[in-house]
Design an enzyme around this catalytic site. Structure first.
Site, PDB file in Angstrom:
ATOM      1  N   ASN A 111      -8.130   8.891   5.940  1.00  0.00           N
ATOM      2  CA  ASN A 111      -7.246   8.272   4.965  1.00  0.00           C
ATOM      3  C   ASN A 111      -5.809   8.217   5.476  1.00  0.00           C
ATOM      4  OD1 ASN A 111      -9.484   8.165   3.283  1.00  0.00           O
ATOM      5  ND2 ASN A 111      -8.998  10.100   2.285  1.00  0.00           N
TER       6      ASN A 111
ATOM      7  N   ASN B 143     -20.581  13.980  -1.243  1.00  0.00           N
ATOM      8  CA  ASN B 143     -20.434  12.540  -1.430  1.00  0.00           C
ATOM      9  C   ASN B 143     -20.992  12.128  -2.792  1.00  0.00           C
ATOM     10  OD1 ASN B 143     -19.564  10.034  -0.466  1.00  0.00           O
ATOM     11  ND2 ASN B 143     -20.705  10.232   1.454  1.00  0.00           N
TER      12      ASN B 143
ATOM     13  N   ASP C 297      -3.241   7.938   3.235  1.00  0.00           N
ATOM     14  CA  ASP C 297      -2.363   8.393   2.151  1.00  0.00           C
ATOM     15  C   ASP C 297      -1.869   9.805   2.438  1.00  0.00           C
ATOM     16  OD1 ASP C 297      -4.231  10.419   0.962  1.00  0.00           O
ATOM     17  OD2 ASP C 297      -5.454   8.665   0.534  1.00  0.00           O
TER      18      ASP C 297
ATOM     19  N   CYS D 272       7.656   2.958  16.460  1.00  0.00           N
ATOM     20  CA  CYS D 272       8.552   2.091  17.224  1.00  0.00           C
ATOM     21  C   CYS D 272       7.839   1.641  18.494  1.00  0.00           C
ATOM     22  CB  CYS D 272       9.847   2.813  17.575  1.00  0.00           C
ATOM     23  SG  CYS D 272      10.982   1.820  18.588  1.00  0.00           S
TER      24      CYS D 272
ATOM     25  N   ALA E 241     -15.736  13.730  -5.950  1.00  0.00           N
ATOM     26  CA  ALA E 241     -15.031  14.752  -5.174  1.00  0.00           C
ATOM     27  C   ALA E 241     -14.360  15.787  -6.072  1.00  0.00           C
ATOM     28  CB  ALA E 241     -13.997  14.088  -4.260  1.00  0.00           C
TER      29      ALA E 241
ATOM     30  N   ARG F 281       0.831  -1.206   0.000  1.00  0.00           N
ATOM     31  CA  ARG F 281       0.000   0.000   0.000  1.00  0.00           C
ATOM     32  C   ARG F 281       0.864   1.253   0.000  1.00  0.00           C
ATOM     33  NH1 ARG F 281      -4.312   0.784   4.028  1.00  0.00           N
ATOM     34  NH2 ARG F 281      -5.064   2.132   2.371  1.00  0.00           N
TER      35      ARG F 281
ATOM     36  N   CYS G  26      15.427   0.292  13.758  1.00  0.00           N
ATOM     37  CA  CYS G  26      14.768   1.563  14.044  1.00  0.00           C
ATOM     38  C   CYS G  26      15.793   2.670  14.175  1.00  0.00           C
ATOM     39  CB  CYS G  26      13.944   1.436  15.319  1.00  0.00           C
ATOM     40  SG  CYS G  26      13.164   2.981  15.831  1.00  0.00           S
TER      41      CYS G  26
ATOM     42  N   HIS H 126      -6.432   8.012  11.587  1.00  0.00           N
ATOM     43  CA  HIS H 126      -6.217   6.576  11.470  1.00  0.00           C
ATOM     44  C   HIS H 126      -4.775   6.218  11.138  1.00  0.00           C
ATOM     45  CE1 HIS H 126     -10.792   5.866  10.641  1.00  0.00           C
ATOM     46  NE2 HIS H 126     -10.521   6.088  11.910  1.00  0.00           N
TER      47      HIS H 126
END
Length: 237
Positions: free
Chosen positions: A92, A202, A94, A117, A220, A57, A136, A109
């Site tokens: 989203n 929408n 992205d 970490c 959109a 993704r 890390c 989200h």
């Protein structure tokens, strides 16, 4: 006097930009069960699968056809207008809002281009693949990085800040959201209780469309520019 505009965006604003709305009608995420790729339990059970899923993704964001559309760009232009303070709360993961030029974006989200970490709880920008063998940068240990994504069963980010933003808003706008995923689906209820003007944009009215004062229907890339133009025109009159 500036108006405070709080905008909630969901998968619908990124669909025209080549980003897959990865949950299909059967509840699968790109042919994977949600429990396998979007829960802490799934990650503990099969971390290799989860790393591969999010690496794919993340890689999608670098594809040539994945670019901000006119919806993203119109919101960035609205933010630059002298008459408005604009804050975007996005479901989203992205980076299309940022690439379009928006500065005030809260990813409730999480973000694909970030790694968390588990040893230090620090977040690091990451635009390449990583897995359990990746060291890390904050603690120089391997095995601690996980996708910086809010999985099912985890608490969304920035909830206190989001509440404050809505309390201070003159206008709440929801773009490309289903109105089914909480707590985001409850934001419009909160705004209505406070007497704030509400607008939904929408492809088709959502399940909670009755809570919105105004509705713009369409893709959109068409409906958001129309809304922004109307908002600026009303502000200037």
């Amino acid at each position: 006097m500036k108006e405070n505009i709080v905008i909630l965006t969901g998968a619908g604003i990124s669909a025209e930009s080549g980003i897959k709305t990865f949950r299909d009608s059967n509840g699968l995420w790109e042919n994977h069960a949600i429990e396998d790729v979007a829960t802490p339990e799934g990650f503990a059970r099969n971390p290799a699968l989860v790393y591969r899923f999010y690496n794919a993704r993340r890689a999608q964001l670098h594809e040539e056809n994945v670019v901000p559309n006119l919806g993203h760009k119109s919101l960035a232009q609205l933010e630059q207008h002298d008459g408005f303070n604009v804050a975007i709360i996005t479901q989203n993961v992205d980076n299309l809002h940022e690439r379009a030029g928006s500065k005030k974006v809260l990813h409730m989200h999480g973000e694909l281009l970030s790694a968390l970490c588990r040893y230090s709880n620090q977040r690091t920008y990451y635009d390449a693949d990583f897995d359990e063998s990746t060291e890390c940068s904050c603690c120089q240990r391997s095995g601690g990085l996980r996708p910086d994504i809010v999985w099912f069963g985890e608490i969304p980010m920035y909830m206190d800040e989001i509440q404050t933003l809505i309390e201070q808003a003159n206008h709440f706008v929801a773009i490309g959201t289903s109105g089914q995923v909480y707590p985001a689906a409850g934001f419009v209820n909160f705004a209505k209780q406070l007497g704030i003007t509400t607008t939904e944009i929408n492809l088709e009215p959502s399940d909670n469309n009755y809570l919105f004062d105004h509705t713009y229907v369409g893709p959109a890339s068409e409906a958001v520019p129309r809304f922004v133009s109307d908002l600026i025109t009303n502000k200037n009159n």
